[in-house]
Design a protein around this motif. Sequence first.
Motif, short mmCIF file in Angstrom:
data_model
loop_
_atom_site.label_atom_id
_atom_site.label_comp_id
_atom_site.label_asym_id
_atom_site.label_seq_id
_atom_site.Cartn_x
_atom_site.Cartn_y
_atom_site.Cartn_z
N GLY A 14 43.84 48.27 56.98
CA GLY A 14 43.87 47.35 55.85
C GLY A 14 42.92 46.18 56.05
O GLY A 14 41.99 46.27 56.86
N ALA A 15 43.17 45.11 55.33
CA ALA A 15 42.28 43.95 55.39
C ALA A 15 43.04 42.70 54.97
O ALA A 15 44.14 42.79 54.40
N THR A 16 42.46 41.55 55.25
CA THR A 16 43.05 40.31 54.75
C THR A 16 42.04 39.62 53.84
O THR A 16 40.84 39.86 53.95
N GLY A 17 42.54 38.77 52.96
CA GLY A 17 41.64 38.07 52.05
C GLY A 17 42.15 36.69 51.70
O GLY A 17 43.31 36.34 52.00
N ILE A 18 41.28 35.93 51.05
CA ILE A 18 41.67 34.60 50.61
C ILE A 18 41.16 34.40 49.18
O ILE A 18 40.02 34.80 48.86
N HIS A 19 42.00 33.83 48.33
CA HIS A 19 41.61 33.65 46.93
C HIS A 19 40.59 32.52 46.82
O HIS A 19 40.78 31.45 47.38
N THR A 20 39.51 32.79 46.09
CA THR A 20 38.41 31.82 46.04
C THR A 20 38.72 30.62 45.14
O THR A 20 37.97 29.66 45.11
N ARG A 21 39.84 30.70 44.38
CA ARG A 21 40.18 29.58 43.50
C ARG A 21 41.49 28.90 43.91
O ARG A 21 41.65 27.71 43.67
N THR A 22 42.41 29.68 44.49
CA THR A 22 43.71 29.09 44.83
C THR A 22 43.92 28.92 46.33
O THR A 22 44.80 28.18 46.75
N GLY A 23 43.15 29.64 47.12
CA GLY A 23 43.31 29.56 48.57
C GLY A 23 44.46 30.40 49.11
O GLY A 23 44.77 30.35 50.30
N LYS A 24 45.07 31.20 48.24
CA LYS A 24 46.19 32.05 48.68
C LYS A 24 45.71 33.13 49.66
O LYS A 24 44.58 33.61 49.54
N PHE A 25 46.60 33.48 50.59
CA PHE A 25 46.27 34.48 51.62
C PHE A 25 46.79 35.85 51.20
O PHE A 25 47.93 35.98 50.76
N TYR A 26 45.96 36.88 51.33
CA TYR A 26 46.34 38.23 50.92
C TYR A 26 46.29 39.20 52.10
O TYR A 26 45.38 39.12 52.93
N ILE A 27 47.28 40.08 52.12
CA ILE A 27 47.27 41.15 53.13
C ILE A 27 47.24 42.48 52.37
O ILE A 27 48.11 42.74 51.53
N PHE A 28 46.20 43.27 52.62
CA PHE A 28 46.07 44.57 51.96
C PHE A 28 46.33 45.67 52.99
O PHE A 28 45.65 45.72 54.02
N LYS A 29 47.33 46.50 52.69
CA LYS A 29 47.61 47.63 53.58
C LYS A 29 47.11 48.90 52.90
O LYS A 29 47.34 49.08 51.70
N SER A 30 46.48 49.78 53.65
CA SER A 30 45.99 50.99 53.01
C SER A 30 45.87 52.14 53.99
O SER A 30 45.75 51.91 55.20
N ASN A 31 45.90 53.36 53.44
CA ASN A 31 45.70 54.55 54.28
C ASN A 31 44.24 54.63 54.72
O ASN A 31 43.95 54.97 55.85
N ALA A 32 43.36 54.36 53.76
CA ALA A 32 41.92 54.41 54.04
C ALA A 32 41.23 53.27 53.31
O ALA A 32 41.73 52.80 52.28
N SER A 33 40.11 52.82 53.83
CA SER A 33 39.35 51.73 53.19
C SER A 33 37.88 52.12 53.09
O SER A 33 37.38 52.88 53.91
N VAL A 34 37.22 51.57 52.06
CA VAL A 34 35.78 51.81 51.92
C VAL A 34 35.06 50.46 51.89
O VAL A 34 35.31 49.63 51.03
N MET A 35 34.18 50.28 52.85
CA MET A 35 33.40 49.05 52.95
C MET A 35 32.21 49.13 51.99
O MET A 35 31.34 49.98 52.16
N CYS A 36 32.22 48.27 50.97
CA CYS A 36 31.15 48.33 49.96
C CYS A 36 30.53 46.96 49.74
O CYS A 36 30.19 46.59 48.62
N MET A 37 30.43 46.18 50.80
CA MET A 37 29.88 44.83 50.62
C MET A 37 28.37 44.83 50.81
O MET A 37 27.76 45.84 51.09
N SER A 38 27.83 43.64 50.69
CA SER A 38 26.38 43.46 50.67
C SER A 38 25.74 43.56 52.05
O SER A 38 26.42 43.47 53.06
#
Lengths: 96, 650
Positions: free
Chosen positions: B195-219
């Motif tokens: 999985g991955a973790t994230g942060i909201h760019t407007r609220t600052g909230k913390f996110y935890i994403f759990k997944s079986n598989a992930s696809v990296m599609c960033m720049s």
Amino acid sequence: MMPDKKICMPSEMPAANPIVYNKEKCIGCNRCVEICQVDILIPNSEKGKPPMVLYPGECWYCGCCVMECPLEGAITLRHPLMNQVHWVAKESLMNK
Amino acid sequence: MYQQDWPYPLEWDKEEVIQSEVLILGGGIAGCMAAIAAARQGLQVVLVEKGATKRSGAGGSGCDHWESAATNPCSKVTPEELAKAMLEDNDGFNNGISHYIECREGYDRLLDIEKLGGKIRDTEDAFKGAEFRDERTKLMFAYDYENKYTIRIWGSTFKPAMYNELKRLGVKIYDRIMITSLLTEDGKQGGRCVGATGIHTRTGKFYIFKSNASVMCMSRPARVWLFSAALPGLCEFRPTQCIGDGHAMGWRAGAEFTMMEKSVGAEFSASGKSYPPYGAGNNHNTWYAASLIDSNGKEVPYADRDGNILEGVSDRFKPAKGQRFFMKGGNIDNPKYAYEGPETLPLSKMVEEGYKLPFYADLSALPDHERKVIWGMMIGEEGKTKIPIYKNYKDAGFDPEKHVIQCYGRGWTSASFLPQERQLFGLPGGFLNDWSLSTNLAGLYVAGDSLFASNCFGHAATTGYYAGRHAAEFAQENGLMEIDLKQINNEKARVYAPLKNDPHNSIGWKELNMGIAKTMQNYCGEVKRNELLNIGLSLLKEYEETVIPNTFAYNPHELVRLLEVFDILTVSQIILQSCLARDTSSKPLCFHRGDSKETDIDKNNQFITVKQVDNQVHIGRLSLNYFGDLKENYEKNNKDYIGGGNYDAR
């Protein structure tokens, strides 16, 4: 101590003014705020008024705010002076 | 200073957990297509994007040509020939797997996108009778009109079409969240990605994403050498927020990279030291094959690869005598003789011969169809052209039938950079991949600009779909895993730390980015030397230990910008480590060493791979053809796909 609701904004003159709102035309729908991938705009605290360009220096000049705007002419995207390109009438070169 | 209320609710330290079967990291072209592929397999898909998926990413505002559509019905080049050419043109330093996928499945994706509402044909017959148009299919081709493997597209319609399809398929889209870390099994570097973790760019909230598989599609990374504190949005070609977060979090998680020692002298940047992309006089890419004239109106001749002057405009689109096909497009600057297309004689040579500066691009001299397809179709559909170039220039009175547009300097790039100002462009380094576009971390797939030697829109879309398909396969066989709480807590502490500092006593993201860029210019410039590379590394270490702990952000937006610069620092470290690992110069990698005369050709002609194991850097070497026979291995790994595509329908 995490920062609270107040945010500080520098009073320094920005290096560019990429997005200009026409106050007469803009209806304050904030579609531009929602489409901007860099998130440089924030909604105006006064409902129905043009958004504020909070981070003008971060603009990528993609023009999606204008593409998304429902009113022709409410937003103008403007390249900074040093990026404005010159063109001339071909005729003026041929007659040199 | 004045104060203003932050317009969004602040949710520092609040947490939300989101589960999915396939997690897509990044909502650009690759990410959208990966999500579509996985959702079509019936899986629960979550897509997380830092900006706004509808128009996010480098291709969000548009794209004017689709490269490598080798299986379209008019193409005279096979996917095998084209992929081989792409490898040969870079002396093997290219991603054979991803580019073969691009050549083989690219046209399938284009037809997919057309079904979603993207425009790929001249259905209104606006260009009826044009040399570049196929009358039966109404497809329009660019560059090599005889071989017809590059298709002109109305790319501004693509991203909204993909976005609608994501919604229709029930993909859960989380916009305005910056992914900050990858979660691994037991929190171990090199472990399965869970999985991955994230942060909201407007609220600052913390996110935890759990997944079986992930696809990296960033720049791909950016702002490593180039930075302007006044105009950070104009530093690089890619969008402001696309700076290579994926590479940085991959590195921390133990992913393996290659070609990270490659950087090119900055040239085709956004602006700052050049001009708005596609907005100044030139005759490349979107503007091919505009005529160039000097300031007396005298035309610069075009010549074929053998120096034969081409008389008609039509000849600019034909291979030379005895040439199978030629290559042009976004990333092809100086092709090898075998693939070299028509080109104007060098402008610097023209100046020596008495041509007067400045030069201008002259569309008025072109036949109607050629002029109209450049000005009004390509300029208009290419990214960042519809409004900033086409509309604004037209509103200011530019008329392509009367006016000629200035080229700056003596070259077509209209740019002037210093030698130490570099960027990751022209097939840069990235995640190492295998035939399923999997990384070395189980469960982590990779597509688009995250891949090593990535290039254009078609490559992003095609590898995105392919990675999504293979990630879905993995997700069907491997369930969710428990996440490591220690890893979550460490990441939470890392991302929120700057908020706890005293703003009067701390530095902001721009100062740190400037410091890193200067360090890279000083110690990892045009010529590499071990002693300088090592100073660069130790300075960055010092920044990590003494500067990062003293940074500050006023709000979630600025925190995200700061976290990006932390990632830029990590990317700079990957680059320095990779440069240290390559001990001789390499032309195809634009890598020049000042402290080595040794030329061990066999040793030099290998990929160098880098990754971290227990926070120690591990260097590996890999044969340039590690992927084996392209067609054979592709077919072995895609048994379920074969037969469905246009390859077999040809």
